[in-house]
Design a protein around this motif. Sequence first.
Motif, mmCIF file in Angstrom:
data_model
loop_
_atom_site.group_PDB
_atom_site.id
_atom_site.type_symbol
_atom_site.label_atom_id
_atom_site.label_comp_id
_atom_site.label_asym_id
_atom_site.label_seq_id
_atom_site.Cartn_x
_atom_site.Cartn_y
_atom_site.Cartn_z
ATOM 1 N N TRP A 7 0.830 -1.207 0.000
ATOM 2 C CA TRP A 7 0.000 0.000 0.000
ATOM 3 C C TRP A 7 0.867 1.260 0.000
ATOM 4 C CZ3 TRP A 7 -4.455 1.192 -1.597
ATOM 5 C CH2 TRP A 7 -5.075 2.383 -1.213
ATOM 6 N N ASN A 8 1.967 1.231 0.735
ATOM 7 C CA ASN A 8 2.892 2.370 0.725
ATOM 8 C C ASN A 8 3.484 2.573 -0.669
ATOM 9 O OD1 ASN A 8 2.471 2.822 3.454
ATOM 10 N ND2 ASN A 8 4.242 1.614 4.094
ATOM 11 N N LEU A 9 3.798 1.478 -1.339
ATOM 12 C CA LEU A 9 4.312 1.560 -2.705
ATOM 13 C C LEU A 9 3.278 2.196 -3.631
ATOM 14 C CD1 LEU A 9 6.280 0.826 -5.034
ATOM 15 C CD2 LEU A 9 5.232 -1.449 -5.051
ATOM 16 N N MET A 10 2.023 1.791 -3.497
ATOM 17 C CA MET A 10 0.961 2.328 -4.342
ATOM 18 C C MET A 10 0.646 3.787 -4.024
ATOM 19 S SD MET A 10 -1.769 -0.805 -4.674
ATOM 20 C CE MET A 10 -1.393 -2.263 -5.657
ATOM 21 N N SER A 11 1.160 4.270 -2.894
ATOM 22 C CA SER A 11 0.918 5.652 -2.479
ATOM 23 C C SER A 11 1.995 6.613 -2.977
ATOM 24 C CB SER A 11 0.830 5.741 -0.953
ATOM 25 O OG SER A 11 -0.192 4.887 -0.457
ATOM 26 N N LEU A 12 3.048 6.090 -3.576
ATOM 27 C CA LEU A 12 4.119 6.942 -4.103
ATOM 28 C C LEU A 12 3.646 7.683 -5.350
ATOM 29 C CD1 LEU A 12 7.136 4.469 -3.824
ATOM 30 C CD2 LEU A 12 6.693 6.476 -2.373
ATOM 31 N N PRO A 13 4.336 8.772 -5.733
ATOM 32 C CA PRO A 13 3.998 9.469 -6.983
ATOM 33 C C PRO A 13 4.100 8.528 -8.184
ATOM 34 C CG PRO A 13 5.456 10.812 -5.644
ATOM 35 C CD PRO A 13 5.407 9.468 -4.979
ATOM 36 N N PHE A 14 3.333 8.824 -9.217
ATOM 37 C CA PHE A 14 3.213 7.974 -10.402
ATOM 38 C C PHE A 14 4.571 7.588 -10.981
ATOM 39 C CE2 PHE A 14 2.805 7.291 -14.948
ATOM 40 C CZ PHE A 14 1.657 6.521 -15.078
ATOM 41 N N LYS A 15 5.449 8.576 -11.210
ATOM 42 C CA LYS A 15 6.728 8.291 -11.867
ATOM 43 C C LYS A 15 7.631 7.412 -11.015
ATOM 44 C CE LYS A 15 6.749 12.483 -14.717
ATOM 45 N NZ LYS A 15 7.472 13.736 -15.046
ATOM 46 N N LYS A 16 7.598 7.613 -9.702
ATOM 47 C CA LYS A 16 8.415 6.779 -8.826
ATOM 48 C C LYS A 16 7.897 5.344 -8.812
ATOM 49 C CE LYS A 16 10.289 10.260 -5.681
ATOM 50 N NZ LYS A 16 10.453 10.676 -4.269
ATOM 51 N N ARG A 17 6.572 5.189 -8.789
ATOM 52 C CA ARG A 17 5.996 3.847 -8.862
ATOM 53 C C ARG A 17 6.436 3.152 -10.150
ATOM 54 N NH1 ARG A 17 0.010 4.836 -8.949
ATOM 55 N NH2 ARG A 17 0.432 7.041 -8.682
ATOM 56 N N ALA A 18 6.364 3.900 -11.265
ATOM 57 C CA ALA A 18 6.736 3.325 -12.551
ATOM 58 C C ALA A 18 8.196 2.880 -12.551
ATOM 59 C CB ALA A 18 6.491 4.342 -13.660
ATOM 60 N N ALA A 19 9.084 3.728 -12.064
ATOM 61 C CA ALA A 19 10.511 3.405 -12.065
ATOM 62 C C ALA A 19 10.806 2.179 -11.202
ATOM 63 C CB ALA A 19 11.315 4.607 -11.580
ATOM 64 N N LEU A 20 10.184 2.078 -10.042
ATOM 65 C CA LEU A 20 10.414 0.931 -9.167
ATOM 66 C C LEU A 20 9.932 -0.364 -9.814
ATOM 67 C CD1 LEU A 20 9.447 2.592 -5.778
ATOM 68 C CD2 LEU A 20 11.701 1.640 -6.346
ATOM 69 N N CYS A 21 8.778 -0.297 -10.470
ATOM 70 C CA CYS A 21 8.265 -1.484 -11.161
ATOM 71 C C CYS A 21 9.184 -1.878 -12.315
ATOM 72 C CB CYS A 21 6.857 -1.219 -11.697
ATOM 73 S SG CYS A 21 5.579 -1.093 -10.426
ATOM 74 N N LEU A 22 9.717 -0.897 -13.012
ATOM 75 C CA LEU A 22 10.628 -1.191 -14.123
ATOM 76 C C LEU A 22 11.915 -1.852 -13.617
ATOM 77 C CD1 LEU A 22 10.207 2.088 -16.212
ATOM 78 C CD2 LEU A 22 9.427 -0.199 -16.865
ATOM 79 N N MET A 23 12.439 -1.344 -12.515
ATOM 80 C CA MET A 23 13.655 -1.957 -11.964
ATOM 81 C C MET A 23 13.371 -3.380 -11.490
ATOM 82 S SD MET A 23 15.755 1.063 -9.963
ATOM 83 C CE MET A 23 14.373 1.704 -9.015
ATOM 84 N N HIS A 24 12.226 -3.590 -10.892
ATOM 85 C CA HIS A 24 11.843 -4.938 -10.458
ATOM 86 C C HIS A 24 11.723 -5.874 -11.656
ATOM 87 C CE1 HIS A 24 8.979 -8.128 -9.196
ATOM 88 N NE2 HIS A 24 9.628 -8.034 -8.047
ATOM 89 N N ALA A 25 11.330 -5.317 -12.821
ATOM 90 C CA ALA A 25 11.179 -6.123 -14.039
ATOM 91 C C ALA A 25 12.503 -6.347 -14.757
ATOM 92 C CB ALA A 25 10.180 -5.447 -14.980
ATOM 93 N N GLY A 26 13.607 -5.815 -14.227
ATOM 94 C CA GLY A 26 14.914 -6.090 -14.795
ATOM 95 C C GLY A 26 15.586 -4.942 -15.507
ATOM 96 N N PHE A 27 14.939 -3.781 -15.571
ATOM 97 C CA PHE A 27 15.573 -2.622 -16.187
ATOM 98 C C PHE A 27 16.602 -2.033 -15.226
ATOM 99 C CE2 PHE A 27 11.577 -2.935 -18.490
ATOM 100 C CZ PHE A 27 11.953 -2.666 -19.805
ATOM 101 N N SER A 28 17.656 -1.446 -15.782
ATOM 102 C CA SER A 28 18.668 -0.796 -14.949
ATOM 103 C C SER A 28 18.070 0.461 -14.310
ATOM 104 C CB SER A 28 19.876 -0.402 -15.797
ATOM 105 O OG SER A 28 19.519 0.623 -16.725
#
Length: 210
Positions: A100-121
């Motif tokens: 829930w804390n993750l989903m509460s972050l700003p849109f761009k930060k959420r996107a970047a964290l998900c991208l890194m989790h998916a294997g992007f640098s």
Amino acid sequence: MATVCTGFDMYYENWHQDLYRLCLVLCRNPRDAGQLVFEAFLRLGAAGNRAIGEEEAKSLLFSCAIRLCDDYYLRRMRKRPSRAAMEACGLPFQITDALWNLMSLPFKKRAALCLMHAGFSPSGAARMAHLHAAPAASEELFAALSSIWMPQEDAQALSDRVYERFSERSVAFENRLHAMKSSLDHAAPYLALGVVALFLFAIWFSSRMA
């Protein structure tokens, strides 16, 4: 039957879970997240380069998903759902405090964290999310992301829907229309500002000539 990019089945198998995580975290609506995953895979399947390679395909797919999630908010005013509302959706995983804390972050930060989790640098994730630098990721955040998953029957049904759409119409043509509409939606505020600026200039110029 629309032309489908080579390797599509492998791309879907490899990335549908990570893409679902991204879309759910960004739009925060389980039903709409599945639809956004569907639309993103349509964009990839009808990529202009039929022989698109794995690295380019992954960047295209996740970039499309971020734009679709951004457009999701542009289409109408949407309120962030409450935690209770999300927990009542019958998800196959828990909405933990960390998630829930993750989903509460700003849109761009959420996107970047998900991208890194998916294997992007981190640098690649920041660039795709339009950030100067990627946010700090923790094991707790990545564990929260890993807890999100799409049931296999839902994933298979979504894949079937994609192929059904390919068999029905020209997805490539639809993608071009969607891209044009998205560009116009994003340009609309700037066009409006331009009109206002011209109007103010006309008033100023008229007063000078009077």
